[in-house]
Design a protein around this motif. Structure first.
Motif, PDB file in Angstrom:
ATOM      1  N   LYS A  56      36.083 -41.883  -4.272  1.00  0.00           N
ATOM      2  CA  LYS A  56      37.206 -42.563  -4.916  1.00  0.00           C
ATOM      3  C   LYS A  56      36.816 -43.865  -5.609  1.00  0.00           C
ATOM      4  CE  LYS A  56      40.240 -40.736  -1.284  1.00  0.00           C
ATOM      5  NZ  LYS A  56      39.098 -40.189  -0.515  1.00  0.00           N
ATOM      6  N   PHE A  98      49.455 -34.960   1.562  1.00  0.00           N
ATOM      7  CA  PHE A  98      49.474 -36.421   1.515  1.00  0.00           C
ATOM      8  C   PHE A  98      48.448 -36.941   0.512  1.00  0.00           C
ATOM      9  CE2 PHE A  98      47.552 -40.421   2.950  1.00  0.00           C
ATOM     10  CZ  PHE A  98      48.658 -41.260   2.869  1.00  0.00           C
ATOM     11  N   LEU A  99      47.229 -36.377   0.582  1.00  0.00           N
ATOM     12  CA  LEU A  99      46.181 -36.836  -0.326  1.00  0.00           C
ATOM     13  C   LEU A  99      46.488 -36.475  -1.774  1.00  0.00           C
ATOM     14  CD1 LEU A  99      42.884 -36.194   1.677  1.00  0.00           C
ATOM     15  CD2 LEU A  99      43.956 -38.388   1.127  1.00  0.00           C
ATOM     16  N   LYS A 100      47.168 -35.341  -1.980  1.00  0.00           N
ATOM     17  CA  LYS A 100      47.561 -34.982  -3.347  1.00  0.00           C
ATOM     18  C   LYS A 100      48.477 -36.048  -3.942  1.00  0.00           C
ATOM     19  CE  LYS A 100      47.189 -29.935  -2.913  1.00  0.00           C
ATOM     20  NZ  LYS A 100      47.949 -28.664  -2.857  1.00  0.00           N
ATOM     21  N   LYS A 101      49.442 -36.512  -3.128  1.00  0.00           N
ATOM     22  CA  LYS A 101      50.348 -37.563  -3.595  1.00  0.00           C
ATOM     23  C   LYS A 101      49.579 -38.851  -3.872  1.00  0.00           C
ATOM     24  CE  LYS A 101      54.449 -35.771  -1.225  1.00  0.00           C
ATOM     25  NZ  LYS A 101      55.457 -36.016  -0.154  1.00  0.00           N
ATOM     26  N   ALA A 102      48.627 -39.150  -2.982  1.00  0.00           N
ATOM     27  CA  ALA A 102      47.822 -40.365  -3.170  1.00  0.00           C
ATOM     28  C   ALA A 102      46.985 -40.263  -4.442  1.00  0.00           C
ATOM     29  CB  ALA A 102      46.924 -40.583  -1.952  1.00  0.00           C
ATOM     30  N   TYR A 103      46.357 -39.094  -4.648  1.00  0.00           N
ATOM     31  CA  TYR A 103      45.545 -38.899  -5.854  1.00  0.00           C
ATOM     32  C   TYR A 103      46.401 -39.003  -7.115  1.00  0.00           C
ATOM     33  CZ  TYR A 103      41.002 -37.577  -3.889  1.00  0.00           C
ATOM     34  OH  TYR A 103      39.778 -37.597  -3.278  1.00  0.00           O
ATOM     35  N   PHE A 118      49.149 -40.721  -7.505  1.00  0.00           N
ATOM     36  CA  PHE A 118      49.502 -42.131  -7.721  1.00  0.00           C
ATOM     37  C   PHE A 118      48.314 -42.893  -8.311  1.00  0.00           C
ATOM     38  CE2 PHE A 118      49.362 -46.518  -6.151  1.00  0.00           C
ATOM     39  CZ  PHE A 118      50.520 -47.018  -6.741  1.00  0.00           C
ATOM     40  N   ILE A 119      47.141 -42.689  -7.691  1.00  0.00           N
ATOM     41  CA  ILE A 119      45.933 -43.363  -8.191  1.00  0.00           C
ATOM     42  C   ILE A 119      45.611 -42.884  -9.603  1.00  0.00           C
ATOM     43  CG2 ILE A 119      43.446 -43.639  -7.835  1.00  0.00           C
ATOM     44  CD1 ILE A 119      44.049 -43.300  -4.786  1.00  0.00           C
TER      45      ILE A 119
END
Length: 423
Positions: A100, A143-148, A150-151
């Motif tokens: 990341k 969860f990580l999909k949402k984080a990715y 957003f980023i």
């Protein structure tokens, strides 16, 4: 113009290496470009600069590495040392790393160049809104999909700080303009790497080669291709060789080795490994059909443009970006259901069984590739860099220039369509 191009470059295995090679190859022939500063990743072997045409000087700066936290300093140091008049970034989201922090830091470079007053164009080959994160091998976690996402949206805003952000598919331009209210997004087609003399469309003697080309293991899965050819062999007497040309995706090391073990019982199955630039024409010219065993797409397809430039028929999954590309740029192929070996078998069989049909597809694809050579694509970038200089002088706004350029291209397409109808 002294032009810096930030890209991976052969013999690097980092993504977009081949596109970087052809950018350099064709920019060096543009009369407006007096020197290219190739800001590229470090490799043990020497960079491939064996061009035959006479072109401008190329200065190589190997100053960054995949997943390095120091890439920003290395690249900006090279830019400070060489003082280019303009910078072109050849990007996708995992260009500088699949971790990341290094990936994000690398994507901040266009903003830094813009703040330093250097005319900057970023070519973004994919946008996160159109990437299937699970199929692309990035994450399965909700969860990580949402984080990715957003980023990714935050990084997209950073990349949009370039003077011009270039995309290769019209849908991407529409999404960026709608979601981010951007007015500096230009549609510049992918282009065909080479436009060799028109082929004879005849196949070499021996088995018909069914070939897939690329980096495999994430959303490019070769099992479906092997299974499809086995289905054809069971119901016909076609003599077929399966050719898997390329390497593992950086996200799936060891994938092709595992596939070769799993299918060691399959006859006439060949894994070529890494294909050097000088061997690419042979791989394509010997093929009866080029297959795209994709479960999703992450942007425009360089392989489709290559297949067209060598006059090859193609079998394509009926997926969003590829379908758009085929319609927009005039390619044609046999479509199949992305996860159905039976459907792919039908598509391949239709092409290799009927030579007249295969030749028809091949000629259409060659014509499509010839209509968008890389020489024209690099000239578009040169024109846009000139436009940025005009905008900085206060003569006209970037969004007005982009609108005018794209209107001119639409009018040119209409003229070509009328000429075809007249013929």
């Amino acid at each position: 113009m002294k032009l810096a191009i930030v890209t991976a470059y052969p013999p690097s295995k980092v993504t977009l290496t081949e596109y970087g090679y052809h950018l350099v190859k064709h920019f060096r022939l543009q009369k407006e470009v007096t020197e290219i500063v190739l800001i590229t990743d470090k490799t043990k072997e020497a960079k491939d600069l064996s061009f035959t045409e006479e072109g401008c000087k190329i200065t190589v700066k190997e100053c960054w590495s995949f997943n390095s936290y120091k890439n920003v300093f290395g690249i900006m140091g090279a830019i400070a040392d060489t003082k280019p008049d303009a910078v072109l970034f050849n990007l996708q989201f995992l260009k500088f790393g699949d971790k990341k922090v290094p990936a994000a830091l690398g994507l901040m470079l266009p903003l830094i160049c813009k703040l330093k007053g250097i005319p900057t164009i970023s070519l973004l080959h994919n946008i996160l809104e159109q990437v299937d994160l699970e199929n692309a091998g990035i994450t399965k976690s909700s969860f990580l999909k949402k984080a990715y996402n957003f980023i990714g949206a935050s990084l997209t805003k950073v990349i949009l700080s370039s003077d011009i952000l270039a995309v290769t598919i019209s849908k991407y331009k529409g999404i960026l303009e709608s979601k981010y209210k951007s007015r500096n997004v230009a549609l510049i087609p992918h282009g065909a790497f080479e436009t060799p003399p028109e082929p004879t469309y005849q196949l070499p003697k021996g088995p018909k080669q069914v070939m897939a080309f690329g980096k495999f293991g994430t959303y490019k899965k070769v099992e479906i291709l092997i299974d499809a050819v086995e289905i054809i062999r069971q119901r016909t007497k076609q003599d077929i060789e399966i050719v898997i040309a390329g390497t593992d995706s950086p996200n799936t090391p060891g994938y092709l080795n595992e596939v070769s073990k799993k299918y060691k019982h399959v006859d006439q199955l060949r894994f070529t490994g890494y294909v050097a630039e000088e061997d690419v024409p042979v791989i394509f010219n010997d093929s009866a059909v080029v297959v795209f065993p994709y479960t999703s797409t992450t942007g425009s397809s360089g392989v489709l443009h290559q297949a067209g430039s060598y006059g090859k028929a193609v079998a394509l999954p009926d997926l969003g970006d590829l379908s758009i590309l085929v319609k927009e740029e005039g390619y044609k192929g046999e479509f199949f259901e992305p996860e159905s070996a039976e459907s792919l078998a039908d598509a391949i069989e239709n092409i290799i069984t009927y030579d007249d049909y295969r030749e028809e597809l091949s000629k259409i694809n060659y014509k499509a590739a010839c209509s968008l050579p890389m020489s024209d694509i690099t000239q578009m970038y040169v024109d846009y860099f000139a436009a940025i200089q005009m905008a900085k002088a206060g003569n006209i706004s970037i969004d007005t220039i982009i609108a005018e350029r794209e209107k001119e291209r639409e009018m040119e397409k209409e003229r070509e369509a009328v000429e075809l109808l007249v013929k």
